[in-house]
Design a protein around this motif. Structure first.
Motif, PDB file in Angstrom:
ATOM      1  N   LEU A  80       2.789  16.546  -6.758  1.00 24.04           N
ATOM      2  CA  LEU A  80       3.094  15.181  -7.698  1.00 24.04           C
ATOM      3  C   LEU A  80       3.510  14.057  -6.767  1.00 24.04           C
ATOM      4  N   LEU A  81       4.462  14.084  -5.874  1.00 18.09           N
ATOM      5  CA  LEU A  81       4.973  13.184  -5.071  1.00 18.09           C
ATOM      6  C   LEU A  81       3.836  12.544  -4.141  1.00 18.09           C
ATOM      7  N   PHE A  82       3.005  13.475  -3.330  1.00 20.14           N
ATOM      8  CA  PHE A  82       1.933  13.002  -2.660  1.00 20.14           C
ATOM      9  C   PHE A  82       1.031  12.147  -3.395  1.00 20.14           C
ATOM     10  N   ILE A 140      12.308  18.459  -6.264  1.00 21.19           N
ATOM     11  CA  ILE A 140      11.949  17.127  -5.767  1.00 21.19           C
ATOM     12  C   ILE A 140      12.920  16.700  -4.437  1.00 21.19           C
ATOM     13  N   GLU A 141      14.102  17.542  -4.479  1.00 26.41           N
ATOM     14  CA  GLU A 141      14.716  17.176  -3.312  1.00 26.41           C
ATOM     15  C   GLU A 141      14.342  18.033  -2.204  1.00 26.41           C
ATOM     16  N   ILE A 142      13.552  18.970  -2.325  1.00 24.53           N
ATOM     17  CA  ILE A 142      12.847  19.704  -1.022  1.00 24.53           C
ATOM     18  C   ILE A 142      11.445  18.943  -0.853  1.00 24.53           C
ATOM     19  N   ALA A 143      10.914  18.578  -1.869  1.00 24.40           N
ATOM     20  CA  ALA A 143       9.536  17.746  -1.958  1.00 24.40           C
ATOM     21  C   ALA A 143       9.850  16.480  -0.985  1.00 24.40           C
ATOM     22  N   GLN A 144      10.655  15.651  -1.015  1.00 21.38           N
ATOM     23  CA  GLN A 144      11.119  14.491  -0.499  1.00 21.38           C
ATOM     24  C   GLN A 144      11.101  14.804   1.110  1.00 21.38           C
ATOM     25  N   VAL A 145      11.676  15.879   1.481  1.00 21.03           N
ATOM     26  CA  VAL A 145      11.827  16.350   2.939  1.00 21.03           C
ATOM     27  C   VAL A 145      10.325  16.792   3.538  1.00 21.03           C
ATOM     28  N   ILE A 146       9.579  17.375   2.413  1.00 24.68           N
ATOM     29  CA  ILE A 146       8.183  17.695   2.975  1.00 24.68           C
ATOM     30  C   ILE A 146       7.466  16.373   3.331  1.00 24.68           C
ATOM     31  N   ALA A 147       7.666  15.339   2.318  1.00 18.70           N
ATOM     32  CA  ALA A 147       6.804  14.099   2.500  1.00 18.70           C
ATOM     33  C   ALA A 147       7.377  13.300   3.585  1.00 18.70           C
ATOM     34  N   PHE A 148       8.780  13.432   3.844  1.00 16.63           N
ATOM     35  CA  PHE A 148       9.087  12.869   5.188  1.00 16.63           C
ATOM     36  C   PHE A 148       8.506  13.367   6.465  1.00 16.63           C
ATOM     37  N   MET A 195       0.875  -1.289  -0.050  1.00 23.12           N
ATOM     38  CA  MET A 195       0.095  -0.159   0.046  1.00 23.12           C
ATOM     39  C   MET A 195       0.690   1.105   0.033  1.00 23.12           C
ATOM     40  N   ALA A 196       0.505   2.373  -0.899  1.00 19.74           N
ATOM     41  CA  ALA A 196       1.206   3.422  -1.087  1.00 19.74           C
ATOM     42  C   ALA A 196       1.308   4.179   0.473  1.00 19.74           C
ATOM     43  N   ARG A 197       2.270   4.808   0.783  1.00 17.84           N
ATOM     44  CA  ARG A 197       2.208   5.379   2.193  1.00 17.84           C
ATOM     45  C   ARG A 197       1.252   6.405   2.605  1.00 17.84           C
ATOM     46  N   PHE A 198       0.820   7.327   1.642  1.00 20.53           N
ATOM     47  CA  PHE A 198      -0.342   8.102   1.988  1.00 20.53           C
ATOM     48  C   PHE A 198      -1.427   8.016   1.169  1.00 20.53           C
ATOM     49  N   SER A 199      -1.673   6.510   1.274  1.00 14.24           N
ATOM     50  CA  SER A 199      -3.057   6.040   0.566  1.00 14.24           C
ATOM     51  C   SER A 199      -4.250   6.314   1.667  1.00 14.24           C
ATOM     52  N   GLY A 200      -5.251   6.890   1.354  1.00 14.35           N
ATOM     53  CA  GLY A 200      -6.362   7.502   2.269  1.00 14.35           C
ATOM     54  C   GLY A 200      -6.225   8.851   2.892  1.00 14.35           C
ATOM     55  N   LYS A 201      -5.201   9.416   2.469  1.00 15.48           N
ATOM     56  CA  LYS A 201      -4.877  10.718   2.837  1.00 15.48           C
ATOM     57  C   LYS A 201      -5.244  11.948   2.012  1.00 15.48           C
ATOM     58  N   VAL A 202      -5.493  12.903   2.419  1.00 13.29           N
ATOM     59  CA  VAL A 202      -5.709  14.184   1.672  1.00 13.29           C
ATOM     60  C   VAL A 202      -4.761  15.292   1.872  1.00 13.29           C
ATOM     61  N   ALA A 203      -4.102  15.637   0.800  1.00 13.61           N
ATOM     62  CA  ALA A 203      -3.035  16.812   1.059  1.00 13.61           C
ATOM     63  C   ALA A 203      -3.663  18.038   0.331  1.00 13.61           C
ATOM     64  N   LEU A 204      -3.274  19.092   1.056  1.00 17.74           N
ATOM     65  CA  LEU A 204      -3.721  20.668   0.356  1.00 17.74           C
ATOM     66  C   LEU A 204      -2.210  21.229   0.207  1.00 17.74           C
ATOM     67  N   VAL A 205      -1.688  21.317  -0.931  1.00 15.99           N
ATOM     68  CA  VAL A 205      -0.452  22.034  -1.286  1.00 15.99           C
ATOM     69  C   VAL A 205      -0.594  23.379  -1.815  1.00 15.99           C
ATOM     70  N   THR A 206      -0.173  24.336  -1.084  1.00 14.28           N
ATOM     71  CA  THR A 206      -0.442  25.662  -1.547  1.00 14.28           C
ATOM     72  C   THR A 206       0.711  26.093  -2.280  1.00 14.28           C
TER      73      THR A 206
END
Length: 280
Positions: free
Chosen positions: A24-26, A233-241, A1-12
């Motif tokens: 895109l990553l989320f 993407i290098e910063i997006a990976q930190v956000i996802a973490f 299962m994808a790690r954010f499955s079932g989650k809702v993200a709002l990205v400004t």
């Protein structure tokens, strides 16, 4: 299962740059995502990039809105809840550095630019969190603020208002983290250094001007010890973490610096950006 499955993200600020990469990553990792920005054309580019990666159309909501307005924020929150029924992750990425029309910098920059900078970099974050708080409490959600090494302890003589706004955002991160963790909501932030985005054009620089400055910094190890500026993407990976409670559950109210080592030296402040632009 994808790690954010079932989650809702709002990205400004997800019509380009770090926000686009994070959205895109989320989405690729299972989240349903609300993307937003003022430029509808660029926002559609983000939506298409998400769809082309194999994400179902029903998992993406695009809302063109001015985040600095009360109506724009209300539309974002209400639209997300109407479409997806919940909110788990709020990424406060939208931000700006405002150029003085006469080219003045630092303490000589007009005070109207101070107001505009704090309106988008700080005030809009506070009010959006106020609107989103009750929904994030319901889901025991996450808030990730995108700050900057410009808000750190080193002086920012050329971009003083920007640095001040990001320092204020760091304090907001720390303070709200203590308040909201009592309700199960984590608040953290990431502080990038230089990143290849559309930031320069948004500031009013001619096309390619900021890239020229960044290339110069890349070639000087006292500016960027690792030798390259970040890709979004290098910063997006930190956000996802930071949004992944399995990976970062015990991190509360912190700002992770992702700058290739720049803030350890901050040699960038020893160079005049205007002189760099004059070079062939």
């Amino acid at each position: 299962m994808a790690r954010f499955s079932g989650k809702v993200a709002l990205v400004t600020g997800s019509s380009n740059g770090i926000g686009r990469a994070a959205a895109l990553l989320f989405a690729q990792q299972g989240a349903k995502v609300t993307i937003t920005g003022r430029n509808a054309e660029r926002l559609e580019e983000t939506r298409q990039a998400i769809l082309k990666s194999g994400v179902p159309a029903e998992n993406v909501l695009a809302i063109a809105a001015d985040l600095a307005t009360d109506q724009g924020q209300t539309d974002l929150i209400n639209g997300t809840l109407q479409k997806f029924g919940r909110l788990d992750i709020l990424v406060n990425n939208a931000g700006a550095a405002v150029n003085d029309p006469q080219g003045r910098m630092g303490i000589d920059q007009q005070i109207e630019d101070f107001d505009k900078t704090f309106q988008i970099n700080m005030r809009s974050v506070v009010t959006l969190v106020q609107k989103a708080k009750e929904h994030l409490i319901k889901t025991k959600g996450e808030i990730i603020n995108v700050s900057s090494i410009g808000g750190g302890p080193h002086a920012q003589p050329d971009m003083m208002y920007y640095g001040m706004s990001k320092a204020a955002l760091d304090q907001f991160t720390r303070s709200t983290a203590i308040t909201l963790i009592q309700h199960g909501v984590r608040v953290n932030s990431v502080s990038p250094g230089g990143v290849y985005t559309g930031f320069g054009e948004a500031m009013g620089f001619p096309p390619g001007a900021l890239e020229k400055i960044m290339k110069y910094f890349e070639s000087h190890k006292e500016c960027v010890p690792c030798g390259h500026m970040a890709q979004p993407i290098e910063i997006a990976q930190v956000i996802a973490f930071l949004a992944d409670r399995t990976m970062s559950s015990y991190i509360i109210g912190q700002s992770i610096i992702a700058d290739g080592g720049s803030s350890l030296l901050m040699g960038m402040q020893a160079h005049d950006m205007m002189e760099i632009l004059k070079q062939p």
